[in-house]
Design a protein around this motif. Structure first.
Motif, PDB file in Angstrom:
ATOM      1  N   THR A  13     -53.366 -53.779   4.048  1.00  0.00           N
ATOM      2  CA  THR A  13     -52.123 -54.283   4.646  1.00  0.00           C
ATOM      3  C   THR A  13     -51.491 -53.199   5.524  1.00  0.00           C
ATOM      4  N   ARG A  14     -51.791 -51.949   5.241  1.00  0.00           N
ATOM      5  CA  ARG A  14     -51.243 -50.857   6.047  1.00  0.00           C
ATOM      6  C   ARG A  14     -52.125 -50.518   7.244  1.00  0.00           C
ATOM      7  N   TRP A  15     -53.437 -50.545   7.030  1.00  0.00           N
ATOM      8  CA  TRP A  15     -54.355 -49.963   8.009  1.00  0.00           C
ATOM      9  C   TRP A  15     -55.401 -50.946   8.525  1.00  0.00           C
ATOM     10  N   GLY A  16     -55.233 -52.225   8.277  1.00  0.00           N
ATOM     11  CA  GLY A  16     -56.299 -53.176   8.568  1.00  0.00           C
ATOM     12  C   GLY A  16     -56.577 -53.408  10.046  1.00  0.00           C
ATOM     13  N   THR A  17     -55.562 -53.328  10.867  1.00  0.00           N
ATOM     14  CA  THR A  17     -55.805 -53.560  12.299  1.00  0.00           C
ATOM     15  C   THR A  17     -56.001 -52.211  12.983  1.00  0.00           C
ATOM     16  N   HIS A  18     -56.716 -52.232  14.101  1.00  0.00           N
ATOM     17  CA  HIS A  18     -57.046 -50.981  14.772  1.00  0.00           C
ATOM     18  C   HIS A  18     -55.821 -50.385  15.456  1.00  0.00           C
ATOM     19  N   GLY A  19     -55.853 -49.073  15.546  1.00  0.00           N
ATOM     20  CA  GLY A  19     -54.798 -48.375  16.283  1.00  0.00           C
ATOM     21  C   GLY A  19     -53.583 -48.081  15.421  1.00  0.00           C
ATOM     22  N   ASP A  20     -52.748 -47.176  15.919  1.00  0.00           N
ATOM     23  CA  ASP A  20     -51.491 -46.886  15.230  1.00  0.00           C
ATOM     24  C   ASP A  20     -50.592 -48.110  15.248  1.00  0.00           C
ATOM     25  N   HIS A  21     -49.845 -48.292  14.221  1.00  0.00           N
ATOM     26  CA  HIS A  21     -48.903 -49.413  14.182  1.00  0.00           C
ATOM     27  C   HIS A  21     -48.034 -49.286  12.946  1.00  0.00           C
ATOM     28  N   PRO A  22     -46.832 -49.801  12.995  1.00  0.00           N
ATOM     29  CA  PRO A  22     -46.017 -49.827  11.788  1.00  0.00           C
ATOM     30  C   PRO A  22     -46.427 -51.014  10.925  1.00  0.00           C
ATOM     31  N   ALA A  23     -46.143 -50.949   9.650  1.00  0.00           N
ATOM     32  CA  ALA A  23     -46.427 -52.078   8.763  1.00  0.00           C
ATOM     33  C   ALA A  23     -45.264 -52.251   7.800  1.00  0.00           C
ATOM     34  N   VAL A  24     -44.847 -53.489   7.634  1.00  0.00           N
ATOM     35  CA  VAL A  24     -43.816 -53.797   6.649  1.00  0.00           C
ATOM     36  C   VAL A  24     -44.430 -54.798   5.675  1.00  0.00           C
ATOM     37  N   VAL A  25     -44.511 -54.396   4.417  1.00  0.00           N
ATOM     38  CA  VAL A  25     -45.227 -55.205   3.426  1.00  0.00           C
ATOM     39  C   VAL A  25     -44.410 -55.282   2.135  1.00  0.00           C
ATOM     40  N   LEU A  26     -44.204 -56.497   1.665  1.00  0.00           N
ATOM     41  CA  LEU A  26     -43.462 -56.699   0.424  1.00  0.00           C
ATOM     42  C   LEU A  26     -44.389 -57.279  -0.638  1.00  0.00           C
ATOM     43  N   ALA A  27     -44.169 -56.887  -1.885  1.00  0.00           N
ATOM     44  CA  ALA A  27     -45.035 -57.344  -2.973  1.00  0.00           C
ATOM     45  C   ALA A  27     -44.217 -57.793  -4.177  1.00  0.00           C
ATOM     46  N   PRO A  28     -44.022 -59.088  -4.335  1.00  0.00           N
ATOM     47  CA  PRO A  28     -43.251 -59.579  -5.476  1.00  0.00           C
ATOM     48  C   PRO A  28     -44.066 -59.517  -6.767  1.00  0.00           C
ATOM     49  N   SER A  29     -43.351 -59.547  -7.883  1.00  0.00           N
ATOM     50  CA  SER A  29     -44.025 -59.486  -9.173  1.00  0.00           C
ATOM     51  C   SER A  29     -43.755 -60.715 -10.030  1.00  0.00           C
ATOM     52  N   THR A  30     -42.739 -61.472  -9.675  1.00  0.00           N
ATOM     53  CA  THR A  30     -42.431 -62.680 -10.447  1.00  0.00           C
ATOM     54  C   THR A  30     -42.246 -63.827  -9.469  1.00  0.00           C
ATOM     55  N   VAL A  31     -42.260 -65.037 -10.030  1.00  0.00           N
ATOM     56  CA  VAL A  31     -42.041 -66.194  -9.169  1.00  0.00           C
ATOM     57  C   VAL A  31     -40.639 -66.126  -8.579  1.00  0.00           C
ATOM     58  N   SER A  32     -39.719 -65.696  -9.388  1.00  0.00           N
ATOM     59  CA  SER A  32     -38.345 -65.645  -8.912  1.00  0.00           C
ATOM     60  C   SER A  32     -38.197 -64.614  -7.793  1.00  0.00           C
ATOM     61  N   ASN A  33     -38.779 -63.441  -7.954  1.00  0.00           N
ATOM     62  CA  ASN A  33     -38.610 -62.546  -6.802  1.00  0.00           C
ATOM     63  C   ASN A  33     -39.562 -62.867  -5.653  1.00  0.00           C
ATOM     64  N   THR A  34     -40.495 -63.772  -5.867  1.00  0.00           N
ATOM     65  CA  THR A  34     -41.254 -64.295  -4.731  1.00  0.00           C
ATOM     66  C   THR A  34     -40.333 -65.101  -3.813  1.00  0.00           C
ATOM     67  N   VAL A  35     -39.461 -65.895  -4.431  1.00  0.00           N
ATOM     68  CA  VAL A  35     -38.475 -66.629  -3.612  1.00  0.00           C
ATOM     69  C   VAL A  35     -37.638 -65.624  -2.825  1.00  0.00           C
ATOM     70  N   ASP A  36     -37.098 -64.643  -3.530  1.00  0.00           N
ATOM     71  CA  ASP A  36     -36.224 -63.666  -2.863  1.00  0.00           C
ATOM     72  C   ASP A  36     -36.955 -62.890  -1.773  1.00  0.00           C
ATOM     73  N   LEU A  37     -38.130 -62.398  -2.124  1.00  0.00           N
ATOM     74  CA  LEU A  37     -38.832 -61.553  -1.148  1.00  0.00           C
ATOM     75  C   LEU A  37     -39.359 -62.361   0.033  1.00  0.00           C
ATOM     76  N   THR A  38     -39.620 -63.640  -0.183  1.00  0.00           N
ATOM     77  CA  THR A  38     -40.005 -64.463   0.965  1.00  0.00           C
ATOM     78  C   THR A  38     -38.830 -64.574   1.935  1.00  0.00           C
ATOM     79  N   ILE A  39     -37.672 -64.794   1.391  1.00  0.00           N
ATOM     80  CA  ILE A  39     -36.476 -64.848   2.251  1.00  0.00           C
ATOM     81  C   ILE A  39     -36.293 -63.503   2.961  1.00  0.00           C
ATOM     82  N   LYS A  40     -36.442 -62.436   2.190  1.00  0.00           N
ATOM     83  CA  LYS A  40     -36.303 -61.101   2.787  1.00  0.00           C
ATOM     84  C   LYS A  40     -37.379 -60.843   3.842  1.00  0.00           C
ATOM     85  N   ALA A  41     -38.587 -61.302   3.573  1.00  0.00           N
ATOM     86  CA  ALA A  41     -39.670 -61.106   4.539  1.00  0.00           C
ATOM     87  C   ALA A  41     -39.265 -61.709   5.881  1.00  0.00           C
TER      88      ALA A  41
END
Ligand SMILES: Cc1ncc(C[n+]2csc(CCOP(=O)(O)OP(=O)(O)O)c2C)c(N)n1
Ligand SMILES: Cc1ncc(C[n+]2csc(CCOP(=O)(O)OP(=O)(O)O)c2C)c(N)n1
Ligand code: SF4
Ligand code: SF4
Ligand code: SF4
Ligand code: SF4
Ligand code: SF4
Ligand code: SF4
Ligand SMILES: [Mg+2]
Ligand SMILES: [Mg+2]
Lengths: 64, 179, 277, 378, 378, 277, 64, 179
Positions: free
Chosen positions: D127-155
């Motif tokens: 998720t950080r380095w998968g595409t070629h070249g320098d680039h920024p990456a923003v990646v969120l990883a929820p751990s529960t169904v409830s914070n999946t809702v929250d982190l999807t909104i945040k995403a």
């Protein structure tokens, strides 16, 4: 046809490929030092082929 | 209730997973406990064994899988064989009366045998409703869920034209325990 | 035909373009501009999208919302844009490498869906941008940097493929037959559904030079001789048909357009929801 | 707005969260264990006037998602490892042209087809380095169904705020499990929309920054701005000039915008750290086991703390460095062969011993396993 | 065999090296700045009875390359960043099924289309983490045309020895420059061929390991072994059983075979280190500038040493750790925003200060720039 | 027809297979085995390659060199194998999702090259493996997990596409018409060039159930009614043609095969080299 | 036709789908407890349809 | 010779790059020095400016690009303008006699003006051979390459039907300096 005549709209863009000359049905255009020139404007029948075929959007055929 | 671990198991197509989801949904609706439900996917899900797990707890549920089950429903011989070792000795086992118990040593204190398939076949008329019979029995056994709540969820979660049949099977299972 | 206002469609400050003197890409680009004008598209509501290649540079010269995407994917980007806002008019510019090699899958599926996008393929039978490797439309036997002994691949008839894949409007013409090309693109734009116009053109720099075909003029003469109006072509002898190719309108058919269908679906399910809710 | 408790699967939570965030476009290609996300959107989107399209492949799905975003809709796609690999080229394009959108990777055990229905965190470095070249990456990883809702909104919020694709990495456990959740009321959540330009179309420069945040406003297609976008390095006008200066300026801006919002987007939870000598650092589903292991160990009198990384990228350098300063040992349990632990080790810079705990073959890590390691290291 | 000096381009050197190594199959898709490799093979391969095919895209090119390897030929493909991103899924498949082959990435400035003709080392982390899931990676990075020949031969050797795809990462500078080189005589080079099974076809297990090196012998298609191969986790028979045990065993083997050959495949050059307090660590084209900067600084009396990493992955943990122990500071110049330096920092573990020096916008780093930094840090 | 030795082509220790009871995939797999036998292929020199899907599992049951690749890419792998060793007989097994959705580009290019690979598409009009999302061959209007309100996409006629793309042998039959299917595959294998056989089949589990089409038997009855021999089909009314589909041999044509061409090229350049050298 | 008869070659693989029964032109086969059984072997005309159509490779039609 | 940096520049199509490659190849063949040759790619290569660099050294060549040129060939006004600042004051400049020098201050000690284009047009008859004329002049100026060696390389590297013409142009340039 209305009275239309060729005009050089953007002389700087001309790359001197000569395609307009090749497609002009009469004798109007000529290359001068690598750029297009209208040397016999009176011959122009306003058919617009040169405008349509110029790859560099140099020519316009306009009502005179 | 701190953490109660339930496992429902059977062969693919017997509906153990659906029963687990309905159970979890009903617990959710009642809004007294937290619940986490997981299930088997993968090659097992086609043809082979099938399994749902439901964790119920007053507290936040950290680990969502069964570590040592408090309750096991096993609809087939092989499901029992596979999951019995992970059942607490102090736990409860619900099985069809015909299921073959290979390793008697592992049996927990409480073993409930009921004619799940017989009820489904003879009383309800559709062997495929065995999962609902079992769910009915479980509902009667658990003190933390409400029969009415489960019935509402069944009505919502099964295909519209089978609601009645499923509710009938559920009731039959429930009655078998309470009566 | 000539519109005194035609200049408004160009980003004049980006011109002259980077194409080689006499490159047919300019002729096709001019034809697209005229077709957009003739079709009466709203300039604000028109989006031009390309992939990568010499052809891919065309949108940069055109004054619309324009997008220069990745190699081969223009149609997939355009599909997203069109679905998200069906009111927009979508023009996709692609090359024979971009659209028929790496982008072949998006092409056939856009055809199948019949989504209202007009695609113009600048078919110069070569990878121009990367200096002359053969493309799926390079004639068998021709030389290319990756076919130093002559190309053994069979040449794609991309128009034929587009028809089989379900495009509802397909036309082919050449940089020589510019008036016909303009009309085909114009009607493709007006067509409600997926339209594909194969604009056969010359790349004298990469393809012509390697194959001793002369400059733009010689190559255009060749087009003139070898591309025959559909009806005339039908009357040719079998032997001649082997050599000569068709031009003109190849297919026009009515079939419900994709975003129209989706909008109808929305209506339908929302109506159903209201009834239920 | 319904706010009663519902039983939701993690994948369904993505759909619910996205709808709350205002998503109106989904383009995808089915793949286990993410398919329920596509299925959910196919059902739900037309009901709110949104659009769903199943593309011919994941390359097309990523492209169409970016297209939807350019047309002005909040857009999302979802996949798993094999599809995520296929999306890399166009994901990089999205980052380069600054197209806000959300890319969900419900990760399964790789490499290749691997174990399609088993959980994994084996894509965390990708998720950080998968595409070629320098680039920024923003990646969120929820751990529960409830914070999946929250982190999807945040995403969605982060993506709109930063004008960049945001990756939401669910692992298979989170994607497939069901939990009771209280959906937030629509009016109770903060929704961020992309900045749009002020309407001045003459000489509009699509990549000109007005504020301090390095993020240029973005018009919708069809608003008459007639602007150009390319995956080539470009200047403020959006056009390429083939110049290093432009490339340098653009890359710096892409990086700086993420730096600028760093504190806002860095989501890290800390627990029991005040007196801790050991810490467990985890993300995604493993954070659940880790947290409960820490609680079990605390009950046994061990001074152990817990840090959950919800924003896995950009890497929370500061937080991890502080942690390393505070504790002697950091245990990093992961569902992979040891990926994120490399970054933790780097950031710890020798200040704390960093100990990996890995399961990489489709198994979960149980609280007991982590607890054991805590006890060993105590 | 000709052994006179020739003027060769880096890309041509790949072709020459590969031919010396015995390559007989190339499948590719053109892309700047790698196209000369395809062009070279299209000319040279048929002359030696080998095959060249230009595929419809990079996904197909990677697939066909693996296919060629399974059929028994030494196979190669070449691309640049955008194409390398597209190859990721099938590259992971190749690693999983253990298909020897060589993948060349002549890297240009990304992300996305970027600056297609400018040099970069922006894909260095992607070569390690580009495909989804855990996996080993073997990546070589030459710095001169001459060592491009050598490392291409080594790439084939390592790939055959380890049964795994090996990535050869040229940057655009190396790919496009011409230098005088002395091609090795064919009989002077060591060529390694994959182990093939012993002919016993009954109960043949394609992934059964006989020796200590964790590498199973590999038959060619058509030899009558009738064996099965899949990208799913599989056991020794090649068949999937969906079991964690198999996955664990296989992943361990994939990792352990690289560990086993680690010393043999780790190519690191050290210079001027005996008395050094500062070191410059570099790879690829930058190693040239670095080496000459170090020499310039030494001439000025600065005790600075040099380490060139030719095998960038697996990461030379031991060598870098030793270096960190020896010197106070390590300068890591790179043509990117700071990628490999993260790994160096990690491996240095706080024992030495690690200082990045980055150019990420298509510019080279000159010896003078590095020398300045050496002087600053001295 | 029945060969007492047919069992030698199966990996009997891997059976029974994972497919659902009554799944047509088994019927098609059996047909391939018989065709390989009828065509007289050398078992040692035959390679079977698939992508991902229920169909993708077939090679695992067949006793040849077999390869289960990534989703959609089987033909690209097969192309590499065939080029590297043209003596091998290549059979590619693909699904409608695998071969016509994600793998569409490799399909059309393999057709174009006319490389000697026999491709059998198990067309069950659905993504079976991933539980019933619609595929490019799902009929418009049908239900699928990603088409809960009915599929709005147009159904691909993949055989038609393959013909337009240049396949030199194309046939279509169904799991009902198993004898015809065997013959088509047999002749496809014997054909020197790219052959494509569309094996229409039933997935009652995912497609049938969602669309109330009954079990395997009902779905096979439907095939029997709706797939008509090419010649008989030609005589149907226009209205009937809208509904009914063709089966049988759809195209057979001679065109030089790709690896043959390449081998000729090698000869030619090596001869040239000798002359020069 | 030579004298051929159906035979159950791999009884364990039978999944009881019934397709062989459906396609058998005469009355030979029957399902017994979910598995195929040859109940009227004499009826068998050896046409091989069952062998060809069985999705599980259970049946063989062999010379008797 | 420690390190000698040569830059050849002109407009796209004038053949500065080919001249650079031929020079490098001839140095390689002579096998007395190491050589590294690089060139401009990219948008410049089409239509715009065009540039080749050749580094010659007895030692290993580390940095392969010109840092400060010892020798500059500039075939156009704009090439001169662009590259003159990077030429050493102690270096040499070769230009066509008609090329316009904007910044006289930057000129190095040695400036060689010859009628490159005139020779190509009038003597050889093909203006396109200007690059060979320049190469001939350079060969005469450099003491580290051999005329015969370069001629062999020209014969190998230009299209077969233009070998004679190119050699003629080369000789003309060479002669202009030595005579
Ligand atoms: C993924 C990827 N692969 C390859 C390339 C290299 N590339 C750029 S343009 C091009 C071919 C262009 O040919 P065509 O589409 O026919 O356009 P033309 O230049 O002829 O107009 C290629 C292969 C790329 N940019 N991206
Ligand atoms: C790159 C990638 N995308 C998606 C998937 C998920 N996937 C596996 S099989 C399949 C579809 C299978 O459908 P089809 O090819 O028709 O085969 P069937 O199962 O119907 O036989 C999909 C989408 C995958 N494995 N890899
Ligand atoms: S308008 Fe027609 S006649 Fe006049 S110059 Fe143009 S081509 Fe010639
Ligand atoms: S066609 Fe256009 S560019 Fe060519 S000579 Fe005429 S005016 Fe100039
Ligand atoms: S290379 Fe060919 S296609 Fe590209 S600009 Fe030049 S003539 Fe046109
Ligand atoms: S899901 Fe469909 S295609 Fe797959 S095995 Fe079952 S019936 Fe066959
Ligand atoms: S061979 Fe024919 S008649 Fe005999 S059982 Fe089989 S299908 Fe029936
Ligand atoms: S067709 Fe085969 S699997 Fe089905 S019932 Fe008959 S023997 Fe059994
Ligand atoms: Mg082209
Ligand atoms: Mg299918």
């Amino acid at each position: 046809m209305p009275n239309k005549k060729v005009e050089i709209d953007a002389p700087d863009w001309c790359k001197g490929c000569g395609i307009c000359i090749y497609r002009c049905p009469v004798d109007v255009l000529e290359l001068k030092e690598g750029k297009i020139a209208i040397t016999k404007p009176d011959n122009c029948i306003g058919c617009e082929m040169c405008e349509l075929i110029c790859p560099d959007f140099v020519l316009k055929v306009v009502e005179k | 209730m701190d953490r109660y671990e339930i496992r429902l198991s059977g062969a693919g197509g017997q509906g153990a997973i659906l029963a687990g989801i309905i159970l979890a949904d009903a617990i959710t609706k009642a809004d007294k406990f937290n619940v986490a439900q997981t299930q088997s996917y993968g090659p097992e899900a086609r043809g082979g064994a099938s399994k749902a797990e439901v964790i119920v707890s007053e507290k936040v549920i950290a680990y969502p899988k069964v570590t040592k089950a408090d309750f096991l429903l096993a609809l087939t011989d092989s499901a029992l064989k596979k999951y019995l070792p992970d059942l607490k000795k102090t736990g409860s086992l619900l099985i069809d009366e015909e299921v073959f118990i290979q390793d008697k040593d592992l049996l927990p204190k409480e073993v409930i045998k009921i004619p799940i398939f017989k009820i489904a076949r003879d009383q309800v008329g559709k062997i495929i409703t065995a999962n609902m019979v079992a769910l009915g029995a479980m509902t009667a056994l658990f003190d933390f869920i409400d029969k009415g709540e489960i019935e509402k969820v069944i009505a919502k979660r099964v295909p519209t034209d089978t609601v009645e049949l499923n509710l009938e099977a559920f009731s039959a299972g429930y009655r078998f325990i309470v009566e | 035909m000539a519109n005194p206002d035609i200049n408004k469609y160009y980003r004049r400050n980006k011109l002259p373009h980077i194409w080689c003197p006499g490159c047919g890409h300019g002729i096709i680009t001019g034809a697209i501009v005229r077709a957009i004008d003739q079709a009466g598209l709203d300039q604000d509501k028109t989006v031009v999208i390309s992939g990568i290649g010499c052809s891919g540079r065309a949108p940069g010269y055109l004054k619309f919302d324009t997008l220069h995407t990745t190699h081969g994917r223009a149609l997939a980007f355009a599909t997203g844009v069109k679905m998200a806002n069906p009111e927009l008019n979508l023009i996709v510019i692609t090359g024979d490498g971009d659209g028929a090699a790496i982008g072949g899958n998006h092409l056939i599926h856009a055809c199948r869906r019949n989504i209202n996008i007009t695609t113009v393929m600048y078919n110069n039978s070569i990878y121009g941008m990367t200096s002359g490797q053969f493309s799926p439309t390079t004639p068998t036997g021709s030389l290319a940097t990756t076919a130093p002994y002559g190309n053994i691949d069979t040449q794609f008839d991309v128009s034929n493929l587009a028809m089989a894949a379900g495009a509802t409007y397909v036309g082919r013409s050449t940089s020589y037959h510019v008036r016909e090309l303009i009309d085909l693109i114009t009607n493709g734009i007006k067509h409600q559904g997926f339209s594909f116009i194969e604009a056969v053109t010359h790349c004298h720099t990469q393809f012509g030079r390697k194959n001793d075909l002369g400059g733009p003029m010689e190559m255009m003469e060749w087009q003139k001789e070898n591309y025959i109006p559909v009806k005339a072509w039908a009357k040719l002898s079998a032997a001649e048909k082997e050599v000569k190719k068709t031009r003109g309108l190849l297919k026009e058919e009515e079939r419900e357009e994709y975003t129209d269908k989706y909008l109808a679906l929305i209506k339908q399910v929302q109506a159903g929801e209201e009834k239920n809710g | 707005m319904k706010t009663e408790k519902v039983l939701l699967q993690g994948n369904e939570a993505v759909v619910e969260g996205a709808l709350l965030a205002g998503v109106r476009f989904f383009a995808g290609y089915p793949i286990t264990p993410s398919s329920e996300i596509a299925e959910g959107f196919s059902r739900r989107l037309p009901l709110v006037g949104g659009k769903f399209i199943q593309m011919e492949d994941e390359l097309g799905a990523m492209a169409a998602t970016i297209g939807g975003s350019l047309a002005g809709l909040k857009s999302i796609t979802a996949t798993s490892g094999p599809g995520f690999s296929l999306k890399q080229e166009n994901l990089g394009f999205g980052i380069m042209i600054e197209a806000p959108c959300v890319v969900v990777n419900v990760s399964r055990t790789g490499p290749s087809t691997g174990l399609p229905t088993s959980p994994s965190q084996g894509d965390i470095m990708q998720t950080r380095w998968g595409t070629h070249g320098d680039h920024p990456a923003v990646v969120l990883a929820p751990s529960t169904v409830s914070n999946t809702v929250d982190l999807t909104i945040k995403a969605f919020n982060f993506s709109e705020m930063l004008r960049t694709p945001v990756i939401l990495m669910l692992d298979e456990v989170v994607g497939h499990m069901r939990e009771n959740v209280l959906l937030p009321a629509a009016d109770a959540i903060e929704i961020i929309d992309r900045k749009r330009p002020d309407g001045n179309k003459a000489n509009f420069k699509p990549y000109e920054v007005k504020g301090h945040d390095h993020v240029p406003p973005m018009p919708d297609y069809g608003q008459g701005y007639h602007y150009h976008t390319t995956g080539l390095y470009h200047d403020e006008t959006g056009f390429p000039r083939g110049k290093s200066e432009d490339a340098e300026k653009l890359m710096l801006r892409l990086m700086h915008k993420v730096d600028y919002y760093r504190d806002e987007i860095t989501l890290v939870e800390k627990k029991y750290l005040s007196d801790a000598k050991i810490a467990v650092l985890a993300y995604g589903s493993v954070a659940r086991s880790a947290e409960s292991a820490v609680e079990m160990a605390r009950n046994n009198g061990i001074k152990v703390g817990f840090m959950q990384i919800k924003t896995v990228w950009p890497f929370p350098e500061k937080e991890v460095a502080e942690l390393a300063q505070k504790v002697d040992k950091i245990i990093v349990p992961e569902l992979n062969y040891g990926q994120y632990v490399r970054e933790v080790t780097r950031a710890a810079g020798g200040m704390a011993e960093v100990i990996p705990l890995n399961r990489f073959a489709g198994q979960l890590i149980s609280p007991a396993t982590i607890k054991e390691m805590i006890e060993e290291e105590d």
